[in-house]
Motif scaffolding. Structure first.
Motif, PDB file in Angstrom:
ATOM      1  N   ASP A 156       0.804  -1.220   0.000  1.00 55.18           N
ATOM      2  CA  ASP A 156       0.000   0.000   0.000  1.00 55.18           C
ATOM      3  C   ASP A 156       0.841   1.276   0.000  1.00 55.18           C
ATOM      4  O   ASP A 156       0.295   2.380   0.026  1.00 55.18           O
ATOM      5  CB  ASP A 156      -0.929   0.007   1.218  1.00 55.18           C
ATOM      6  CG  ASP A 156      -1.990  -1.075   1.146  1.00 55.18           C
ATOM      7  OD1 ASP A 156      -2.451  -1.367   0.020  1.00 55.18           O
ATOM      8  OD2 ASP A 156      -2.336  -1.647   2.193  1.00 55.18           O
ATOM      9  N   THR A 157       2.156   1.147  -0.028  1.00 61.35           N
ATOM     10  CA  THR A 157       3.010   2.327  -0.169  1.00 61.35           C
ATOM     11  C   THR A 157       2.685   3.013  -1.490  1.00 61.35           C
ATOM     12  O   THR A 157       2.480   2.345  -2.513  1.00 61.35           O
ATOM     13  CB  THR A 157       4.499   1.932  -0.140  1.00 61.35           C
ATOM     14  OG1 THR A 157       4.802   1.342   1.125  1.00 61.35           O
ATOM     15  CG2 THR A 157       5.398   3.138  -0.355  1.00 61.35           C
ATOM     16  N   THR A 158       2.626   4.326  -1.482  1.00 63.95           N
ATOM     17  CA  THR A 158       2.221   5.058  -2.684  1.00 63.95           C
ATOM     18  C   THR A 158       3.419   5.673  -3.409  1.00 63.95           C
ATOM     19  O   THR A 158       4.506   5.835  -2.852  1.00 63.95           O
ATOM     20  CB  THR A 158       1.238   6.184  -2.341  1.00 63.95           C
ATOM     21  OG1 THR A 158       1.909   7.158  -1.520  1.00 63.95           O
ATOM     22  CG2 THR A 158       0.016   5.641  -1.615  1.00 63.95           C
ATOM     23  N   VAL A 159       3.164   6.042  -4.649  1.00 62.60           N
ATOM     24  CA  VAL A 159       4.174   6.721  -5.457  1.00 62.60           C
ATOM     25  C   VAL A 159       4.607   8.015  -4.783  1.00 62.60           C
ATOM     26  O   VAL A 159       5.792   8.326  -4.695  1.00 62.60           O
ATOM     27  CB  VAL A 159       3.622   7.006  -6.869  1.00 62.60           C
ATOM     28  CG1 VAL A 159       4.621   7.844  -7.673  1.00 62.60           C
ATOM     29  CG2 VAL A 159       3.294   5.708  -7.604  1.00 62.60           C
ATOM     30  N   GLY A 160       3.632   8.768  -4.287  1.00 60.81           N
ATOM     31  CA  GLY A 160       3.933  10.044  -3.645  1.00 60.81           C
ATOM     32  C   GLY A 160       4.788   9.902  -2.403  1.00 60.81           C
ATOM     33  O   GLY A 160       5.625  10.768  -2.118  1.00 60.81           O
ATOM     34  N   GLU A 161       4.599   8.820  -1.653  1.00 62.79           N
ATOM     35  CA  GLU A 161       5.407   8.598  -0.452  1.00 62.79           C
ATOM     36  C   GLU A 161       6.877   8.403  -0.809  1.00 62.79           C
ATOM     37  O   GLU A 161       7.767   8.937  -0.137  1.00 62.79           O
ATOM     38  CB  GLU A 161       4.902   7.372   0.305  1.00 62.79           C
ATOM     39  CG  GLU A 161       3.578   7.569   1.024  1.00 62.79           C
ATOM     40  CD  GLU A 161       3.120   6.284   1.681  1.00 62.79           C
ATOM     41  OE1 GLU A 161       3.808   5.826   2.622  1.00 62.79           O
ATOM     42  OE2 GLU A 161       2.104   5.716   1.249  1.00 62.79           O
ATOM     43  N   SER A 196      -0.160  13.704 -10.233  1.00 64.48           N
ATOM     44  CA  SER A 196      -1.402  13.028 -10.619  1.00 64.48           C
ATOM     45  C   SER A 196      -1.383  11.565 -10.197  1.00 64.48           C
ATOM     46  O   SER A 196      -2.427  10.934 -10.051  1.00 64.48           O
ATOM     47  CB  SER A 196      -1.593  13.117 -12.135  1.00 64.48           C
ATOM     48  OG  SER A 196      -0.533  12.475 -12.821  1.00 64.48           O
ATOM     49  N   THR A 197      -0.192  11.022  -9.993  1.00 64.99           N
ATOM     50  CA  THR A 197      -0.043   9.608  -9.647  1.00 64.99           C
ATOM     51  C   THR A 197       0.319   9.398  -8.179  1.00 64.99           C
ATOM     52  O   THR A 197       0.658   8.282  -7.787  1.00 64.99           O
ATOM     53  CB  THR A 197       1.060   8.978 -10.512  1.00 64.99           C
ATOM     54  OG1 THR A 197       2.269   9.737 -10.341  1.00 64.99           O
ATOM     55  CG2 THR A 197       0.674   8.977 -11.981  1.00 64.99           C
ATOM     56  N   SER A 198       0.233  10.434  -7.372  1.00 64.15           N
ATOM     57  CA  SER A 198       0.780  10.361  -6.012  1.00 64.15           C
ATOM     58  C   SER A 198       0.150   9.282  -5.150  1.00 64.15           C
ATOM     59  O   SER A 198       0.820   8.681  -4.308  1.00 64.15           O
ATOM     60  CB  SER A 198       0.657  11.718  -5.313  1.00 64.15           C
ATOM     61  OG  SER A 198      -0.709  12.081  -5.170  1.00 64.15           O
ATOM     62  N   ASP A 199      -1.160   9.000  -5.331  1.00 64.08           N
ATOM     63  CA  ASP A 199      -1.798   8.018  -4.453  1.00 64.08           C
ATOM     64  C   ASP A 199      -1.885   6.622  -5.062  1.00 64.08           C
ATOM     65  O   ASP A 199      -2.519   5.731  -4.493  1.00 64.08           O
ATOM     66  CB  ASP A 199      -3.184   8.503  -4.027  1.00 64.08           C
ATOM     67  CG  ASP A 199      -4.158   8.604  -5.195  1.00 64.08           C
ATOM     68  OD1 ASP A 199      -3.701   8.672  -6.360  1.00 64.08           O
ATOM     69  OD2 ASP A 199      -5.379   8.630  -4.940  1.00 64.08           O
ATOM     70  N   ALA A 247       5.767  10.339 -14.845  1.00 62.83           N
ATOM     71  CA  ALA A 247       4.820   9.905 -13.812  1.00 62.83           C
ATOM     72  C   ALA A 247       4.191  11.081 -13.079  1.00 62.83           C
ATOM     73  O   ALA A 247       3.070  10.971 -12.559  1.00 62.83           O
ATOM     74  CB  ALA A 247       5.512   8.979 -12.818  1.00 62.83           C
ATOM     75  N   ARG A 248       4.874  12.192 -13.020  1.00 65.11           N
ATOM     76  CA  ARG A 248       4.368  13.350 -12.266  1.00 65.11           C
ATOM     77  C   ARG A 248       3.140  13.976 -12.906  1.00 65.11           C
ATOM     78  O   ARG A 248       2.324  14.589 -12.227  1.00 65.11           O
ATOM     79  CB  ARG A 248       5.479  14.386 -12.103  1.00 65.11           C
ATOM     80  CG  ARG A 248       6.650  13.884 -11.274  1.00 65.11           C
ATOM     81  CD  ARG A 248       7.738  14.930 -11.115  1.00 65.11           C
ATOM     82  NE  ARG A 248       8.936  14.345 -10.496  1.00 65.11           N
ATOM     83  CZ  ARG A 248       9.076  14.149  -9.204  1.00 65.11           C
ATOM     84  NH1 ARG A 248       8.113  14.496  -8.368  1.00 65.11           N
ATOM     85  NH2 ARG A 248      10.191  13.609  -8.714  1.00 65.11           N
ATOM     86  N   THR A 249       3.000  13.822 -14.219  1.00 66.34           N
ATOM     87  CA  THR A 249       1.893  14.479 -14.921  1.00 66.34           C
ATOM     88  C   THR A 249       1.036  13.503 -15.721  1.00 66.34           C
ATOM     89  O   THR A 249       0.241  13.913 -16.557  1.00 66.34           O
ATOM     90  CB  THR A 249       2.438  15.560 -15.866  1.00 66.34           C
ATOM     91  OG1 THR A 249       3.348  14.957 -16.797  1.00 66.34           O
ATOM     92  CG2 THR A 249       3.161  16.646 -15.090  1.00 66.34           C
ATOM     93  N   ALA A 250       1.205  12.211 -15.482  1.00 67.27           N
ATOM     94  CA  ALA A 250       0.491  11.202 -16.262  1.00 67.27           C
ATOM     95  C   ALA A 250      -1.019  11.312 -16.076  1.00 67.27           C
ATOM     96  O   ALA A 250      -1.519  11.622 -14.992  1.00 67.27           O
ATOM     97  CB  ALA A 250       0.957   9.808 -15.856  1.00 67.27           C
ATOM     98  N   THR A 251      -1.749  11.053 -17.135  1.00 63.74           N
ATOM     99  CA  THR A 251      -3.209  11.018 -17.090  1.00 63.74           C
ATOM    100  C   THR A 251      -3.669   9.585 -16.865  1.00 63.74           C
ATOM    101  O   THR A 251      -3.230   8.668 -17.572  1.00 63.74           O
ATOM    102  CB  THR A 251      -3.801  11.534 -18.408  1.00 63.74           C
ATOM    103  OG1 THR A 251      -3.389  12.896 -18.604  1.00 63.74           O
ATOM    104  CG2 THR A 251      -5.327  11.477 -18.372  1.00 63.74           C
TER     105      THR A 251
END
Length: 333
Positions: free
Chosen positions: A110-115, A123-126, A173-177
């Motif tokens: 459950d670790t997220t990209v944003g973490e 956009s992909t942080s969670d 990944a920071r701006t992916a739709t």
């Protein structure tokens, strides 16, 4: 980088475009591809390869681990030490790195990209690591290059992912739709991102992480993640469907999704490890009581099959751009 399609997805459409362009390229001087005649290794297994190799296959190498741990090798024009690009079979190594990272307490599913990237505004942080590993993140099949550009590169015998770095994957990944998050959508980009996130958390690169945690401990001395720095200039080249040599697919960015080279001998070490350790509940395709993953690059195809119930496994690789999924699934184990 290939997996058995379930639906006509955007990735499938991209593949069809690539095939159409490659077929058109046949008019520019195709070479007839035939299966190699020189057999190596176990005669019975080599005979099976000769009898069941698909049209357009070239040099083949296979390995089988039976229920007692005994190993058989065979090949046509290749042997257990011949090097192949294994394409998306590389994803099973990324899955193993995720399993190990969870076991080490470095991450959870459950670790997220944003973490990991310390950025809550992406956009992909969670998106979770589990979503990346199960292809349910909502990320597209590829990012940073169009399907048309991939097709053109392949028609020109070039590496379509040339120039992709780890940083470029993270930037994309920071701006992916996202689309249809929670629904299975096979994503090379998602698996590439997963591999680099695991490396970032471990304070290293993906290539070094795979080397330190899988290749070296298992004695896989002829296996490596291809990058422009690590791939020898004389590395074996595969053939595209026109029978011409292709470029090596040695990019850093998409490496965790399809950038590993290996041999049948080394893959037996990985197979034995997986049989002893057990498979994670992600990344692998489970069908007919077995787990499998296939792979394809511009000039190579591969198939890895693990049968946990009967405690056996098989691997087969081909150095032409012709799928060998059925051959790998049916290899006598």
């Amino acid at each position: 980088m290939k997996i058995k399609p379930r639906h006509l997805t955007a990735g499938t459409v991209a593949s069809l475009i690539a095939i159409a362009i490659l077929v058109a390229g046949l008019t520019f001087g195709p070479k007839h591809i035939t299966v190699a005649q020189t057999a190596t290794g176990d005669p019975e297994l080599a005979g099976y390869l000769a009898q069941h190799a698909p049209k357009g296959a070239h040099n083949l190498a296979a390995a089988v681990v039976d229920s007692n741990g005994a190993v058989k090798f065979a090949g046509l024009g290749a042997d257990e030490n011949t090097e192949f690009e294994i394409g998306s079979v590389s994803k099973t190594f990324t899955a193993e790195l995720l399993r190990q990272a969870v076991e080490r307490g470095e991450v959870t599913l459950d670790t997220t990209v944003g973490e990991i990237l310390d950025d809550a505004d992406m956009s992909t942080s969670d998106i979770t690591l589990k979503e990346l590993a199960t292809h349910t993140s909502g990320l597209p099949r590829i990012l940073g290059i169009s399907a048309f550009a991939v097709a053109i590169s392949m028609q020109r015998k070039q590496n379509p992912y040339d120039g992709f770095t780890t940083q470029r994957i993270l930037d994309e990944a920071r701006t992916a739709t996202l689309a249809d998050r929670g629904t299975y959508n096979y994503s090379n980009f998602g698996m590439a991102l997963l591999g680099h996130l695991l490396a970032r958390r471990a304070g290293t690169t993906y290539a070094q992480l795979a080397q330190e945690r899988i290749f070296t401990p298992l004695g896989m001395s002829n296996t490596y993640v291809m990058t422009p720095e690590t791939t020898p200039a004389n590395a074996p080249r595969g053939l595209d469907i026109t029978g011409h040599p292709t470029a090596t697919w040695d990019d850093e960015g998409y490496g965790p999704a399809g950038g590993i080279r290996s041999t049948a001998a080394d893959m037996t070490r990985f197979m034995k490890h997986l049989l002893a350790q057990g498979l994670p509940d992600y990344t692998w395709v489970r069908e007919q009581d077995v787990a499998w993953h296939n792979g394809m690059t511009g000039g190579f195809a591969s198939m890895l099959v693990i049968d946990p119930r009967n405690n056996n496994a098989s691997f087969v690789a081909n150095d032409s751009n012709v799928a060998i999924d059925e051959l790998g699934m049916e290899l006598p184990r």
